[in-house]
Motif scaffolding. Structure first.
Motif, PDB file in Angstrom:
ATOM      1  N   ILE A   1       0.823  -1.208   0.000  1.00 46.50           N
ATOM      2  CA  ILE A   1       0.000   0.000   0.000  1.00 46.50           C
ATOM      3  C   ILE A   1       0.861   1.264   0.000  1.00 46.50           C
ATOM      4  O   ILE A   1       0.436   2.302  -0.512  1.00 46.50           O
ATOM      5  CB  ILE A   1      -1.011   0.007   1.169  1.00 46.50           C
ATOM      6  CG1 ILE A   1      -2.018   1.149   1.011  1.00 46.50           C
ATOM      7  CG2 ILE A   1      -0.307   0.058   2.496  1.00 46.50           C
ATOM      8  CD1 ILE A   1      -2.793   1.139  -0.290  1.00 46.50           C
ATOM      9  N   ASP A   2       2.095   1.205   0.534  1.00 50.05           N
ATOM     10  CA  ASP A   2       3.034   2.327   0.356  1.00 50.05           C
ATOM     11  C   ASP A   2       3.177   2.634  -1.126  1.00 50.05           C
ATOM     12  O   ASP A   2       3.104   3.798  -1.558  1.00 50.05           O
ATOM     13  CB  ASP A   2       4.427   1.963   0.893  1.00 50.05           C
ATOM     14  CG  ASP A   2       4.583   2.143   2.381  1.00 50.05           C
ATOM     15  OD1 ASP A   2       4.811   3.264   2.815  1.00 50.05           O
ATOM     16  OD2 ASP A   2       4.499   1.130   3.099  1.00 50.05           O
ATOM     17  N   LYS A   3       3.396   1.566  -1.888  1.00 47.33           N
ATOM     18  CA  LYS A   3       3.636   1.723  -3.324  1.00 47.33           C
ATOM     19  C   LYS A   3       2.380   2.183  -4.058  1.00 47.33           C
ATOM     20  O   LYS A   3       2.447   3.040  -4.946  1.00 47.33           O
ATOM     21  CB  LYS A   3       4.141   0.403  -3.902  1.00 47.33           C
ATOM     22  CG  LYS A   3       5.473  -0.043  -3.306  1.00 47.33           C
ATOM     23  CD  LYS A   3       5.872  -1.425  -3.804  1.00 47.33           C
ATOM     24  CE  LYS A   3       7.163  -1.904  -3.167  1.00 47.33           C
ATOM     25  NZ  LYS A   3       7.540  -3.274  -3.600  1.00 47.33           N
ATOM     26  N   GLN A   4       1.219   1.638  -3.682  1.00 49.47           N
ATOM     27  CA  GLN A   4      -0.022   2.039  -4.334  1.00 49.47           C
ATOM     28  C   GLN A   4      -0.366   3.491  -4.022  1.00 49.47           C
ATOM     29  O   GLN A   4      -0.791   4.246  -4.915  1.00 49.47           O
ATOM     30  CB  GLN A   4      -1.150   1.111  -3.902  1.00 49.47           C
ATOM     31  CG  GLN A   4      -1.010  -0.308  -4.414  1.00 49.47           C
ATOM     32  CD  GLN A   4      -2.099  -1.231  -3.909  1.00 49.47           C
ATOM     33  OE1 GLN A   4      -2.976  -0.827  -3.145  1.00 49.47           O
ATOM     34  NE2 GLN A   4      -2.046  -2.489  -4.325  1.00 49.47           N
ATOM     35  N   ALA A   5      -0.202   3.884  -2.766  1.00 47.90           N
ATOM     36  CA  ALA A   5      -0.463   5.277  -2.391  1.00 47.90           C
ATOM     37  C   ALA A   5       0.506   6.214  -3.102  1.00 47.90           C
ATOM     38  O   ALA A   5       0.132   7.326  -3.513  1.00 47.90           O
ATOM     39  CB  ALA A   5      -0.351   5.439  -0.876  1.00 47.90           C
ATOM     40  N   ASN A   6       1.750   5.771  -3.262  1.00 52.45           N
ATOM     41  CA  ASN A   6       2.732   6.579  -3.979  1.00 52.45           C
ATOM     42  C   ASN A   6       2.311   6.798  -5.428  1.00 52.45           C
ATOM     43  O   ASN A   6       2.403   7.919  -5.947  1.00 52.45           O
ATOM     44  CB  ASN A   6       4.097   5.904  -3.939  1.00 52.45           C
ATOM     45  CG  ASN A   6       5.151   6.681  -4.683  1.00 52.45           C
ATOM     46  OD1 ASN A   6       5.586   7.733  -4.239  1.00 52.45           O
ATOM     47  ND2 ASN A   6       5.556   6.188  -5.843  1.00 52.45           N
ATOM     48  N   GLU A   7       1.858   5.739  -6.082  1.00 53.79           N
ATOM     49  CA  GLU A   7       1.417   5.863  -7.473  1.00 53.79           C
ATOM     50  C   GLU A   7       0.280   6.870  -7.589  1.00 53.79           C
ATOM     51  O   GLU A   7       0.246   7.679  -8.522  1.00 53.79           O
ATOM     52  CB  GLU A   7       0.986   4.500  -8.001  1.00 53.79           C
ATOM     53  CG  GLU A   7       2.130   3.529  -8.208  1.00 53.79           C
ATOM     54  CD  GLU A   7       1.657   2.140  -8.603  1.00 53.79           C
ATOM     55  OE1 GLU A   7       0.436   1.968  -8.785  1.00 53.79           O
ATOM     56  OE2 GLU A   7       2.513   1.234  -8.740  1.00 53.79           O
TER      57      GLU A   7
END
Length: 258
Positions: A35-41
């Motif tokens: 979710i870190d990566k998804q929120a970053n996107e």
């Protein structure tokens, strides 16, 4: 404000839909979640649409630089306090700040689990907004001995040894940039950070603290800056509610180190 809140809602939705959090580790050994990566996107896409051509430096970016770019740029942390987030702590934040001429000028900091939004811009003051409530202006307040806060994974005895009678016995321990928001909102007087951080950890909170009447400086007394070509790693620093106590904090700290 919408971007940081929407990113936070993505994180909450993920937590509701998954019983466990998928964790990976970056090259420096720090944890990162799906979710870190998804929120970053989401953040990168939204900021790119909002300000085309303005660089984005995010902790979870695929090509996060070691030094700051030239020109205006955004500093973002999709989940500040990932270590605590993984263990189930609720005091993590989403941080977004705009940097211009080496200084953070606009900030949004959102604590999704608490539904608390903090925001500020230079010359306009600092504000706090909770769910279904109007935004209220926040300002630092002062007590003696100083009320203090440190990270959840840090040893409070070290701070007691350094600051002695200058601080109250009860030291709060809080995750993420929420500690800086607490200084700005008048809940604590001192937050010392004796350990590694990066610009995306501090830029948003720094604007909020400064616009609420406080200060954030390194242990030479200089404001943290985000200058083109400068390292994204911060020196050790502290935030405090009263600019007048900065010389005292520096003296105590430097005498201990000498």
């Amino acid at each position: 404000n919408k971007i940081v809140v929407q990113a936070g809602e993505l994180v909450l939705a993920y937590k509701r839909q998954h019983k466990s959090i998928e964790v990976d580790f970056k090259s420096d050994g720090s944890p990162v979640t799906v979710i870190d990566k998804q929120a970053n996107e989401f953040i990168v896409s939204a900021l790119t649409s909002l300000t085309p051509g303005v660089a984005i430096v995010s902790e979870e970016g695929s090509n996060t630089p070691l030094v700051y770019p030239s020109g205006d740029f955004w500093l973002a942390d999709p989940i500040d306090g990932t270590k605590g987030f993984i263990t189930g702590l609720k005091d993590y934040t989403v941080n977004i700040a705009l940097v211009r001429d080496g200084a953070a000028e606009l900030a949004n900091l959102y604590a999704p689990e608490m539904n608390m939004l903090y925001y500020a811009s230079v010359g306009q003051g600092a504000f706090m907004k909770s769910h279904r409530a109007n935004a209220v202006r926040i300002h630092v307040s002062h007590e003696v001995p100083w009320r203090s806060v440190i990270g959840r994974f840090h040893n409070p005895d070290r701070l007691r040894k350094i600051m002695g009678e200058h601080i109250q016995e009860n030291i709060l321990q809080v995750n993420s940039s929420l500690k800086l928001a607490m200084v700005a909102a008048g809940q604590v007087d001192l937050y010392p950070r004796l350990g590694p951080t990066s610009g995306w950890d501090t830029a948003a909170g720094q604007v909020i603290v400064e616009q609420a009447g406080g200060v954030l400086v390194d242990f030479s007394g200089k404001k943290l800056q985000y200058v083109a070509g400068g390292s994204v790693l911060n020196p050790e620093f502290f935030a405090c509610s009263d600019p007048a106590i900065v010389p005292d904090v520096l003296k105590i700290h430097n005498n201990l180190r000498s």
